[in-house]
Structure formats: C-alpha cells, structure tokens
Design a protein around this motif. Structure first.
Motif, short mmCIF file in Angstrom:
data_model
loop_
_atom_site.label_atom_id
_atom_site.label_comp_id
_atom_site.label_asym_id
_atom_site.label_seq_id
_atom_site.Cartn_x
_atom_site.Cartn_y
_atom_site.Cartn_z
N GLU A 203 0.84 -1.21 0.00
CA GLU A 203 0.00 0.00 0.00
C GLU A 203 0.87 1.26 0.00
O GLU A 203 0.54 2.24 -0.66
CB GLU A 203 -0.93 0.01 1.22
N LEU A 204 1.99 1.22 0.72
CA LEU A 204 2.90 2.35 0.75
C LEU A 204 3.53 2.57 -0.63
O LEU A 204 3.65 3.70 -1.09
CB LEU A 204 3.98 2.15 1.81
N VAL A 205 3.92 1.49 -1.29
CA VAL A 205 4.49 1.59 -2.64
C VAL A 205 3.46 2.19 -3.59
O VAL A 205 3.79 3.07 -4.40
CB VAL A 205 4.98 0.21 -3.15
N ASP A 206 2.21 1.75 -3.51
CA ASP A 206 1.15 2.31 -4.37
C ASP A 206 1.00 3.81 -4.12
O ASP A 206 0.88 4.60 -5.06
CB ASP A 206 -0.19 1.62 -4.09
N LYS A 207 0.98 4.22 -2.87
CA LYS A 207 0.82 5.64 -2.52
C LYS A 207 2.01 6.45 -3.01
O LYS A 207 1.83 7.55 -3.56
CB LYS A 207 0.66 5.79 -1.01
N MET A 208 3.22 5.93 -2.82
CA MET A 208 4.41 6.64 -3.28
C MET A 208 4.39 6.82 -4.79
O MET A 208 4.70 7.89 -5.30
CB MET A 208 5.68 5.86 -2.88
N GLY B 209 4.11 10.30 -9.13
CA GLY B 209 3.91 10.16 -10.57
C GLY B 209 4.93 9.25 -11.22
O GLY B 209 5.37 9.49 -12.34
N ILE B 210 5.34 8.21 -10.49
CA ILE B 210 6.30 7.24 -11.02
C ILE B 210 5.66 5.86 -11.02
O ILE B 210 4.58 5.66 -10.47
CB ILE B 210 7.61 7.23 -10.19
N SER B 211 6.35 4.91 -11.64
CA SER B 211 5.82 3.54 -11.69
C SER B 211 5.94 2.87 -10.33
O SER B 211 6.73 3.29 -9.48
CB SER B 211 6.57 2.72 -12.74
N LYS B 212 5.16 1.83 -10.15
CA LYS B 212 5.22 1.08 -8.90
C LYS B 212 6.58 0.41 -8.73
O LYS B 212 7.09 0.28 -7.62
CB LYS B 212 4.11 0.03 -8.84
N VAL B 213 7.19 0.00 -9.85
CA VAL B 213 8.51 -0.63 -9.80
C VAL B 213 9.55 0.36 -9.28
O VAL B 213 10.37 0.03 -8.42
CB VAL B 213 8.91 -1.16 -11.20
N ALA B 214 9.48 1.60 -9.77
CA ALA B 214 10.42 2.63 -9.33
C ALA B 214 10.18 2.97 -7.86
O ALA B 214 11.13 3.16 -7.09
CB ALA B 214 10.30 3.87 -10.18
N ALA C 64 12.78 2.55 -4.75
CA ALA C 64 13.13 3.67 -3.86
C ALA C 64 12.91 3.28 -2.40
O ALA C 64 13.75 3.57 -1.55
CB ALA C 64 12.31 4.91 -4.22
N LEU C 65 11.80 2.64 -2.12
CA LEU C 65 11.51 2.22 -0.75
C LEU C 65 12.53 1.18 -0.28
O LEU C 65 13.02 1.24 0.85
CB LEU C 65 10.10 1.67 -0.64
N GLY C 66 12.86 0.24 -1.16
CA GLY C 66 13.86 -0.78 -0.83
C GLY C 66 15.22 -0.15 -0.54
O GLY C 66 15.91 -0.55 0.40
N SER C 67 15.59 0.84 -1.33
CA SER C 67 16.86 1.53 -1.13
C SER C 67 16.87 2.27 0.19
O SER C 67 17.87 2.26 0.93
CB SER C 67 17.11 2.51 -2.28
N PHE C 68 15.75 2.91 0.53
CA PHE C 68 15.63 3.61 1.81
C PHE C 68 15.80 2.64 2.97
O PHE C 68 16.56 2.89 3.90
CB PHE C 68 14.28 4.33 1.91
N MET C 69 15.09 1.52 2.93
CA MET C 69 15.16 0.55 4.02
C MET C 69 16.56 -0.04 4.14
O MET C 69 17.07 -0.21 5.26
CB MET C 69 14.11 -0.54 3.82
N ASP C 70 17.22 -0.34 3.01
CA ASP C 70 18.59 -0.85 3.05
C ASP C 70 19.55 0.17 3.66
O ASP C 70 20.44 -0.18 4.43
CB ASP C 70 19.07 -1.23 1.65
N GLY C 71 19.34 1.44 3.30
CA GLY C 71 20.19 2.50 3.84
C GLY C 71 20.06 2.63 5.35
O GLY C 71 21.05 2.81 6.06
N VAL C 72 18.83 2.52 5.85
CA VAL C 72 18.60 2.61 7.29
C VAL C 72 19.27 1.43 7.99
O VAL C 72 19.94 1.59 9.01
CB VAL C 72 17.08 2.67 7.61
#
Length: 90
Positions: free
Chosen positions: A5-10, A15-20, A24-32
């Motif tokens: 649901e968060l990916v859909d909202k992002m 205005g980007i694809s769900k894949v993108a 981005a969310l995966g990169s954020f979580m990995d960074g944390v």
C-alpha cells in the motif's frame, strides 16, 4: 498500511511507476539498516523522527506456561523517536 500500500501511494504521489517506487523504498530501508549496523548507528529525518540503535542487557525472566526461571540473552534493539511534525500530525 502495508508495504504494498505504501508503494502504491508513493507511486501515485510522485507520478512514477510502482517498480520505481518499490526500488526507492527498498533503497531507503537498506540504507537505514546499513546505517544502524554501524557502531554508533543513527538515522535522523528532520520532522519525521530518528532511528537509533540500543542495547538490551541480559536478564532473568519466567516461562509463562511453567513459571520456571529462564535466562534472556542480551540483544540489540532499534529505537524510534518521533519528530515534532509527526507528533503534531498524530
């Protein structure tokens, strides 16, 4: 809210694809995770909050079924302290 649901909202808001958005969310979580693995790991997002690493000491506990005493090992924990904007919004 789930991760999907968060990916859909992002994706919708940016205005980007769900894949993108998922990347981005995966990169954020990995960074944390990588930042918190460091010795004095801490991630601060101004207005949102701060993720930090803490240490829980070894302690004695009780088995709730039998009442027998048990030893609980020391462990690392993740703490989150909400920022002012998040506190005010909730």
């Amino acid at each position: 809210m789930t991760k999907a649901e968060l990916v859909d909202k992002m994706a919708k808001d940016a205005g980007i694809s769900k894949v993108a958005a998922a990347a981005a969310l995966g990169s954020f979580m990995d960074g944390v995770v990588k930042a918190l693995k460091k010795k004095d790991g801490k991630v601060t997002l101004v207005g949102f909050g701060t993720f930090s690493k803490g240490r829980r000491k070894a302690r004695k506990g009780r088995n709730p079924q039998t009442g027998d005493p048990i030893k609980i090992k020391a462990s690392n924990i993740v703490k989150f302290k909400a920022g002012k904007k998040l506190k005010d919004a909730v």
